[in-house]
Scaffold this motif. Structure first.
Motif, PDB file in Angstrom:
ATOM      1  N   SER A 130      53.337 -31.589 -37.488  1.00 16.95           N
ATOM      2  CA  SER A 130      54.647 -31.860 -38.086  1.00 16.95           C
ATOM      3  C   SER A 130      54.979 -33.341 -37.929  1.00 16.95           C
ATOM      4  N   LEU A 131      55.521 -33.909 -39.013  1.00 15.07           N
ATOM      5  CA  LEU A 131      55.934 -35.314 -38.972  1.00 15.07           C
ATOM      6  C   LEU A 131      57.228 -35.502 -38.191  1.00 15.07           C
ATOM      7  N   GLY A 132      58.064 -34.483 -38.172  1.00 11.58           N
ATOM      8  CA  GLY A 132      59.363 -34.582 -37.530  1.00 11.58           C
ATOM      9  C   GLY A 132      60.177 -33.361 -37.918  1.00 11.58           C
ATOM     10  N   ASN A 133      61.444 -33.348 -37.539  1.00 12.60           N
ATOM     11  CA  ASN A 133      62.261 -32.163 -37.758  1.00 12.60           C
ATOM     12  C   ASN A 133      63.583 -32.568 -38.403  1.00 12.60           C
ATOM     13  N   VAL A 134      64.002 -31.790 -39.398  1.00 17.56           N
ATOM     14  CA  VAL A 134      65.228 -32.147 -40.131  1.00 17.56           C
ATOM     15  C   VAL A 134      66.475 -31.992 -39.262  1.00 17.56           C
ATOM     16  N   ARG A 135      66.353 -31.413 -38.088  1.00 16.10           N
ATOM     17  CA  ARG A 135      67.497 -31.378 -37.167  1.00 16.10           C
ATOM     18  C   ARG A 135      67.677 -32.736 -36.466  1.00 16.10           C
ATOM     19  N   ASP A 136      66.603 -33.563 -36.519  1.00 12.36           N
ATOM     20  CA  ASP A 136      66.681 -34.886 -35.896  1.00 12.36           C
ATOM     21  C   ASP A 136      66.958 -35.985 -36.912  1.00 12.36           C
ATOM     22  N   ARG A 137      66.322 -35.867 -38.075  1.00  7.92           N
ATOM     23  CA  ARG A 137      66.448 -36.879 -39.129  1.00  7.92           C
ATOM     24  C   ARG A 137      66.394 -36.149 -40.459  1.00  7.92           C
ATOM     25  N   PRO A 138      67.071 -36.667 -41.479  1.00  2.70           N
ATOM     26  CA  PRO A 138      66.965 -36.016 -42.792  1.00  2.70           C
ATOM     27  C   PRO A 138      65.519 -36.028 -43.303  1.00  2.70           C
ATOM     28  N   PHE A 139      65.208 -35.023 -44.099  1.00  5.51           N
ATOM     29  CA  PHE A 139      63.877 -34.981 -44.701  1.00  5.51           C
ATOM     30  C   PHE A 139      63.541 -36.309 -45.376  1.00  5.51           C
TER      31      PHE A 139
ATOM     32  N   HIS B 268      56.942 -42.264 -31.281  1.00  4.24           N
ATOM     33  CA  HIS B 268      56.879 -40.830 -31.590  1.00  4.24           C
ATOM     34  C   HIS B 268      56.249 -40.653 -32.962  1.00  4.24           C
ATOM     35  N   VAL B 269      55.223 -39.812 -33.065  1.00  5.19           N
ATOM     36  CA  VAL B 269      54.487 -39.661 -34.327  1.00  5.19           C
ATOM     37  C   VAL B 269      54.453 -38.206 -34.784  1.00  5.19           C
ATOM     38  N   GLY B 270      55.368 -37.375 -34.276  1.00  2.00           N
ATOM     39  CA  GLY B 270      55.430 -35.993 -34.734  1.00  2.00           C
ATOM     40  C   GLY B 270      55.066 -35.030 -33.633  1.00  2.00           C
ATOM     41  N   SER B 271      54.654 -33.840 -34.027  1.00  2.00           N
ATOM     42  CA  SER B 271      54.322 -32.809 -33.043  1.00  2.00           C
ATOM     43  C   SER B 271      53.133 -31.991 -33.526  1.00  2.00           C
ATOM     44  N   VAL B 272      52.420 -31.422 -32.582  1.00  2.00           N
ATOM     45  CA  VAL B 272      51.291 -30.543 -32.896  1.00  2.00           C
ATOM     46  C   VAL B 272      51.537 -29.175 -32.259  1.00  2.00           C
ATOM     47  N   THR B 273      50.888 -28.172 -32.829  1.00  3.09           N
ATOM     48  CA  THR B 273      51.042 -26.798 -32.366  1.00  3.09           C
ATOM     49  C   THR B 273      49.781 -26.386 -31.606  1.00  3.09           C
ATOM     50  N   ALA B 274      49.947 -25.965 -30.369  1.00  8.09           N
ATOM     51  CA  ALA B 274      48.795 -25.525 -29.566  1.00  8.09           C
ATOM     52  C   ALA B 274      49.301 -24.723 -28.376  1.00  8.09           C
TER      53      ALA B 274
END
Lengths: 384, 84
Positions: free
Chosen positions: A301-310, B36-42
């Protein structure tokens, strides 16, 4: 998306219609709730609403942001999106914001009343998964009667005058059912069929993958059945999705069956469509608001829309993966930039390469085109 | 704190779905910031490290943080759902 019927029709130029603009299509998995467990798709979370689903208010703010950013199409997926209680309200809100809305469903929960409500809310299209004839489909979706329920759902949507697309995902189990599914559903009035190759970012889903020869046969079947249906007066629309190696194959097919002049127009159209759009024209947001590069690449995931707008996440090219995907010719395997069909494929699926090899920039394992077909003069680069 | 100072909304919604989510930070070169460059699932740390290593080539540092250990406070003017 490769619009096969348009490409092989009399006016291939019409196939270039469709937006390549950044974020033109966004898939939002509105819920993790599922009523059926599909064998090849792992996005669902179980029978009830999943932890952390975006609320109605959060979803409306998301829709506002998408509309302001210039998104054309919002595809509402799941889980099973019909299990979300506020679905009609979200569609209504998105319609008012100027978005086209497409519902991706297994079809089993669609009744005439439900379909009429969706139509009233402004739903543009329904895409129903049909993955084989009755027993095969039931096996893939894990429930006896799922096929019949899906067909009832399709009939309900047709009664509400909402356009239907049947989505057939090609696996090692069902490829032989393609023609019969089209024949059966064309008789029921379905005019649009999407044949989707298997996409994944996890190794275990690869078990369902068909081999290269079977993929070639499947794509040829789609081309053949399209021309055959048209010759018989059925104006069915056919699409191929999930593997841009198909672009090269469809072009070769056009050369064989339609001649060089029409094939040249097919080539121009395929180059205008422009190949894999992950990280560019198509984006994905899961039910918890995590933004993904494309719908079947859920493990990053690049990020989350709860943190920043899409819109901010999708424009932030400080992210190295996003930046490289948008500048992928510098990074794809050597075989790709030297391929005759690179401009209509752009290196294929990066998440399949990552799942199959552990290397984001390895060859797409579903590229079935041979070195000879792609015009590769130097066999030393084919190992990539 | 003045009256017009930002107010912050605490975000505590879960982000892992089928398995755990790991926030990923990389430092591209030794003089640069950790980003910060995102998140991964594991499920496990080793799997998260393997994924991050495949996605981000040649950083001088990769940091992983389990999602549930992050406490997020965002200006509520930028928190979705707060405007309704």
């Amino acid at each position: 998306m490769i619009p096969v019927s348009t490409l092989l029709g009399d006016d291939a130029d019409a196939a270039t219609v469709g937006s390549r603009q950044r974020g033109a299509t966004v898939v939002w998995h509105v819920t993790g709730a599922t009523n059926l467990e599909c064998s090849y798709r792992r996005i669902g979370a179980g029978p009830g609403p999943a932890d952390g689903e975006l609320t109605t208010a959060e979803g409306q703010d998301l829709i506002d942001d998408l509309a302001a950013y210039g998104v054309d199409v919002l595809r509402l997926a799941g889980g099973e999106p019909l299990l979300r209680d506020d679905l009609d309200d979200l569609i209504d809100y998105a319609t008012d914001a100027g978005l086209e809305t497409v519902l991706e469903t297994n079809g089993t929960l669609l009744t005439e009343d439900r379909a009429a409500a969706l139509e009233s809310a402004g739903l543009t299209e329904v895409a129903v998964a049909v993955d084989g004839l009755d027993e095969r489909h039931d096996e893939i979706w894990g429930q006896e009667g799922a096929f019949d329920d899906a067909l009832d759902g399709i009939a309900a949507v047709q009664a509400a005058d909402v356009p239907v697309t049947v989505r057939f995902t090609i696996t090692d189990e069902n490829a032989g059912d393609m023609e019969e599914v089209v024949d059966l559903l064309a008789l029921e009035g379905v005019a649009r069929f999407e044949f989707a190759h298997l996409e994944y970012d996890e190794e275990d889903v690869m078990d369902f993958e068909v081999d290269h020869e079977a993929q070639r046969r499947a794509v040829r079947r789609v081309c053949d059945l399209t021309l055959d249906a048209h010759e018989r007066g059925h104006e069915v629309e056919t699409l191929l999705t999930g593997n841009y190696a198909d672009a090269g194959y469809v072009y070769q097919y056009a050369r064989e069956e339609l001649g060089e002049d029409r094939a040249a127009a097919v080539r121009d159209a395929l180059e205008a469509i422009g190949g894999d759009a992950a990280g560019e024209a198509i984006a994905d947001i899961d039910y918890q608001g995590n933004v993904h590069l494309t719908p079947d690449w859920q493990r990053y995931s690049l990020g989350n829309v709860r943190d920043r707008p899409f819109s901010a996440i999708w424009e932030d090219e400080s992210n190295p993966v996003l930046r490289k995907l948008r500048d992928r010719e510098e990074h794809v395997p050597d075989r790709c930039p030297n391929c005759d069909y690179y401009s209509m494929c752009r290196g294929g699926s990066r998440h399949r390469a990552l799942a199959a090899t552990g290397d984001l920039w390895a060859r797409d394992p579903q590229c079935y085109l041979t070195d000879e077909e792609i015009g590769l003069d130097d066999p030393s680069v084919s190992a990539d | 704190m003045t009256d017009d100072a930002n107010t912050f909304e605490e975000g505590d919604q879960p982000r892992g779905r089928a398995s755990r989510e790991w926030e990923v930070f990389v430092r591209a070169d030794i003089d640069g910031p950790l980003t910060h460059v995102g998140s991964v699932t594991a499920e496990e740390r080793d799997g998260a490290r393997e994924q991050a290593g495949a996605l981000f080539e040649d950083p001088v540092a990769i940091w992983l943080c389990p999602d549930e250990a992050v406490f997020r406070y965002t200006d509520d003017a930028h928190t979705p759902g707060e405007s309704a």
